[in-house]
Design a protein around this motif. Sequence first.
Motif, mmCIF file in Angstrom:
data_model
loop_
_atom_site.group_PDB
_atom_site.id
_atom_site.type_symbol
_atom_site.label_atom_id
_atom_site.label_comp_id
_atom_site.label_asym_id
_atom_site.label_seq_id
_atom_site.Cartn_x
_atom_site.Cartn_y
_atom_site.Cartn_z
ATOM 1 N N LEU A 171 0.713 -1.242 -0.123
ATOM 2 C CA LEU A 171 0.070 0.050 0.007
ATOM 3 C C LEU A 171 0.865 1.290 0.145
ATOM 4 O O LEU A 171 0.347 2.266 -0.252
ATOM 5 N N ALA A 172 2.277 1.293 0.382
ATOM 6 C CA ALA A 172 2.934 2.337 0.383
ATOM 7 C C ALA A 172 2.970 3.200 -0.801
ATOM 8 O O ALA A 172 2.804 4.525 -0.650
ATOM 9 N N PRO A 173 3.137 2.723 -2.124
ATOM 10 C CA PRO A 173 3.193 3.553 -3.052
ATOM 11 C C PRO A 173 1.646 4.194 -3.252
ATOM 12 O O PRO A 173 1.855 5.488 -3.739
ATOM 13 N N SER A 174 0.971 3.597 -3.222
ATOM 14 C CA SER A 174 -0.651 4.318 -3.201
ATOM 15 C C SER A 174 -0.863 5.326 -1.992
ATOM 16 O O SER A 174 -1.295 6.677 -2.359
ATOM 17 N N LEU A 175 -0.150 4.970 -0.830
ATOM 18 C CA LEU A 175 -0.374 6.188 0.209
ATOM 19 C C LEU A 175 0.589 7.148 0.156
ATOM 20 O O LEU A 175 0.064 8.294 0.424
ATOM 21 N N LEU A 176 1.522 6.808 -0.662
ATOM 22 C CA LEU A 176 2.332 8.358 -1.191
ATOM 23 C C LEU A 176 1.821 9.097 -1.994
ATOM 24 O O LEU A 176 2.061 10.332 -1.518
ATOM 25 N N LEU A 177 1.098 8.417 -3.159
ATOM 26 C CA LEU A 177 0.656 9.339 -4.206
ATOM 27 C C LEU A 177 -0.626 10.115 -3.511
ATOM 28 O O LEU A 177 -0.819 11.193 -3.628
ATOM 29 N N PHE A 178 -1.438 9.384 -2.584
ATOM 30 C CA PHE A 178 -2.608 10.124 -1.797
ATOM 31 C C PHE A 178 -1.930 11.231 -1.112
ATOM 32 O O PHE A 178 -2.795 12.184 -1.044
ATOM 33 N N SER A 179 -1.001 10.858 -0.286
ATOM 34 C CA SER A 179 -0.497 11.956 0.508
ATOM 35 C C SER A 179 -0.012 13.007 -0.256
ATOM 36 O O SER A 179 -0.176 14.301 0.255
ATOM 37 N N ILE A 180 0.842 13.060 -1.363
ATOM 38 C CA ILE A 180 1.049 14.072 -2.048
ATOM 39 C C ILE A 180 0.036 14.870 -2.686
ATOM 40 O O ILE A 180 0.014 16.209 -2.691
ATOM 41 N N PHE A 181 -1.058 14.125 -3.529
ATOM 42 C CA PHE A 181 -2.015 14.704 -4.461
ATOM 43 C C PHE A 181 -3.280 14.919 -3.737
ATOM 44 O O PHE A 181 -4.002 15.537 -4.323
ATOM 45 N N LEU A 182 -3.458 14.504 -2.553
ATOM 46 C CA LEU A 182 -4.847 14.497 -1.865
ATOM 47 C C LEU A 182 -4.754 14.907 -0.403
ATOM 48 O O LEU A 182 -5.348 16.148 -0.273
ATOM 49 N N PHE A 183 -4.112 14.280 0.470
ATOM 50 C CA PHE A 183 -4.149 14.782 1.819
ATOM 51 C C PHE A 183 -3.275 16.116 2.315
ATOM 52 O O PHE A 183 -3.981 17.058 2.729
ATOM 53 N N TYR A 184 -2.086 16.289 1.365
ATOM 54 C CA TYR A 184 -1.274 17.615 1.604
ATOM 55 C C TYR A 184 -2.328 18.680 1.086
ATOM 56 O O TYR A 184 -2.207 19.843 1.620
ATOM 57 N N PRO A 185 -2.566 18.678 -0.155
ATOM 58 C CA PRO A 185 -3.303 19.917 -0.615
ATOM 59 C C PRO A 185 -4.687 20.154 0.209
ATOM 60 O O PRO A 185 -4.876 21.169 0.363
ATOM 61 N N LEU A 186 -5.271 19.003 0.838
ATOM 62 C CA LEU A 186 -6.161 19.256 1.727
ATOM 63 C C LEU A 186 -5.839 20.022 2.970
ATOM 64 O O LEU A 186 -6.696 21.003 3.343
ATOM 65 N N ILE A 187 -4.855 19.613 3.685
ATOM 66 C CA ILE A 187 -4.360 20.353 4.733
ATOM 67 C C ILE A 187 -3.929 21.686 4.346
ATOM 68 O O ILE A 187 -4.202 22.705 5.227
ATOM 69 N N LYS A 188 -3.251 21.860 3.297
ATOM 70 C CA LYS A 188 -2.724 23.328 2.928
ATOM 71 C C LYS A 188 -4.024 24.139 2.634
ATOM 72 O O LYS A 188 -3.965 25.372 2.786
ATOM 73 N N SER A 189 -5.244 23.554 1.970
ATOM 74 C CA SER A 189 -6.100 24.326 1.862
ATOM 75 C C SER A 189 -6.741 24.706 3.189
ATOM 76 O O SER A 189 -7.162 25.935 3.134
ATOM 77 N N VAL A 190 -6.898 23.986 4.056
ATOM 78 C CA VAL A 190 -7.311 24.252 5.636
ATOM 79 C C VAL A 190 -6.551 25.410 6.088
ATOM 80 O O VAL A 190 -7.125 26.403 6.520
ATOM 81 N N TYR A 191 -5.247 25.585 5.859
ATOM 82 C CA TYR A 191 -4.385 26.181 6.356
ATOM 83 C C TYR A 191 -4.531 27.615 5.594
ATOM 84 O O TYR A 191 -4.691 28.656 6.294
ATOM 85 N N LEU A 192 -4.606 27.591 4.362
ATOM 86 C CA LEU A 192 -4.707 28.967 3.528
ATOM 87 C C LEU A 192 -5.835 29.634 3.781
ATOM 88 O O LEU A 192 -6.181 30.887 3.428
ATOM 89 N N SER A 193 -7.108 28.783 3.935
ATOM 90 C CA SER A 193 -8.342 29.285 4.210
ATOM 91 C C SER A 193 -8.358 30.537 5.478
ATOM 92 O O SER A 193 -9.398 31.095 5.457
ATOM 93 N N MET A 194 -7.559 30.224 6.274
ATOM 94 C CA MET A 194 -7.599 31.174 7.422
ATOM 95 C C MET A 194 -6.545 32.421 7.335
ATOM 96 O O MET A 194 -6.286 33.041 8.332
ATOM 97 N N TYR A 195 -5.982 32.525 6.122
ATOM 98 C CA TYR A 195 -5.029 33.496 5.671
ATOM 99 C C TYR A 195 -5.265 34.407 4.686
ATOM 100 O O TYR A 195 -6.040 34.036 3.899
ATOM 101 N N LEU A 196 -4.717 35.465 4.519
ATOM 102 C CA LEU A 196 -4.811 36.511 3.324
ATOM 103 C C LEU A 196 -3.401 36.072 2.722
ATOM 104 O O LEU A 196 -2.221 36.031 3.333
ATOM 105 N N THR A 197 -3.488 35.901 1.438
ATOM 106 C CA THR A 197 -2.040 35.951 0.519
ATOM 107 C C THR A 197 -1.886 36.910 -0.243
ATOM 108 O O THR A 197 -2.659 37.797 -0.663
ATOM 109 N N ASP A 198 -0.198 37.062 -0.693
ATOM 110 C CA ASP A 198 -0.092 38.038 -1.621
ATOM 111 C C ASP A 198 -0.172 37.263 -3.042
ATOM 112 O O ASP A 198 -0.529 36.315 -3.005
ATOM 113 N N PRO A 199 -0.045 38.203 -4.068
ATOM 114 C CA PRO A 199 0.016 37.548 -5.337
ATOM 115 C C PRO A 199 0.675 36.443 -5.803
ATOM 116 O O PRO A 199 0.584 35.564 -6.577
ATOM 117 N N ARG A 200 1.811 36.261 -5.117
ATOM 118 C CA ARG A 200 2.570 34.914 -5.258
ATOM 119 C C ARG A 200 2.065 33.898 -4.502
ATOM 120 O O ARG A 200 2.909 32.783 -4.355
#
Length: 316
Positions: A39-68
Motif C-alpha cells: 500500500l505504500a506507493p498508493s499511500l504516498l501518491l494520496f499523501s502528495i496529491f490529496l492529503f497535503y493539498p487538503l491540509i494546505k487548503s485548510v491552512y490557507l483558508s485562514m490567511y490572506l495571501t499576496d499575489p505570489r
Amino acid sequence: MEKEIILPKVLSRSFLHSFSTRSLRTNRLLERVLAFTFLAPSLLLFSIFLFYPLIKSVYLSMYLTDPRGRVAQYVGLRNFTDLLTSELFYKSITVTLSFILMTIPTGIALALLLAALVQNKGRGMFLFRFIFSLPMAISVGTGSIIWMILYHPTLGVLNYSLTLMNIAPIHWLTDPKWALISISLMTVWMNLGFQFIVLLSGMQSVPEDIYDSAKIDGAGSFRTFFKLTLPLITPSLFFVGVVSMIGAFQSFGQINILTKGGPMNSTNVMVFNIYQDAFVNFRFGVGSAQALILFFIILILTLIQFKFLEKKVHYQ
C-alpha cells in the motif's frame, strides 16, 4: 515415576503453546508489514496529491495571501464569513445546482433509453453500442471545441438547422438565458458514453431466465422494463447517480473553454469561481475557503444519497 513422566509432558505442551502463539503473532506482524509495503506507493501518491493539498487548503483558508501565494496575514474565519455574505458566491451555488439538475436526470434518462434500445443481441447492435459509447473516448477540450463550432452564431449547424425551419438563430453562448443550457447539453453528451456503458452492463447482467418467465406470464415490453429491468439494475443506477453528481460539481473544462463563466455570471459554477478567485485574482485564501465549502457540500450530498437512496437498491 508417574510425576516425573507427567511433568515433561506438561512442560512440552506449554512450550508448544507459547511457540504457536509467538509464531501466530509473527505471521500477523509479517502480514501487516507486507500489506503496508504494497500500500505504500498508493499511500504516498494520496499523501502528495490529496492529503497535503487538503491540509494546505485548510491552512490557507485562514490567511490572506499576496499575489505570489505567500501567507500575508492571519484572518481566522473571515474568509468564510465574507463568502457567506457574498452575493456572487450564492449566485455560483445557484448556477451549480441548476447545472446539476439539468445534466444528471437528463443524462441518466437518455443513457437508460439508449441502453434499453441496444440491449438485445440483434444484427447491427454492436455498431450502435460503439457509436453511443464514443463520447467517453473524447476529451473535454476536444468536445468543447466541437460544440463551440456547433454553437457558432453564423456558421454553426444548430443555427443553420433553425433557419431551415424558419426559426430565428439563437446566441447559444452569449445569451444569459441559453448559456447554461448550452453548457448542460454539451455536458450531457460528454458524459453519455460512461453512463451508457455502466447501465448497459447492468442490463446485460440480468439473467435471461427472468425475461423468459415474464414472457410466459404475458408481460409486455414496457411492463418488463419497469417492473423487472429497472429494479434489477438499481445498483448501476445508484452508482451512476453518485458519480455523475460528483462529476457535475467538478465541471470546469467546458465552462472555461466555452463561456469563461459568462455571460453575466450565468455559467459561473463553484469550481470556476474558485479558479477565478485563486488563480486569476490571486486570492488563495478565499479560493481555499470556497474549495472546503464545496468539499463539504459534495460530502453531505453523497452521504444523503447513501442514507436514503441506497435503501431502494436491490442487490442480487
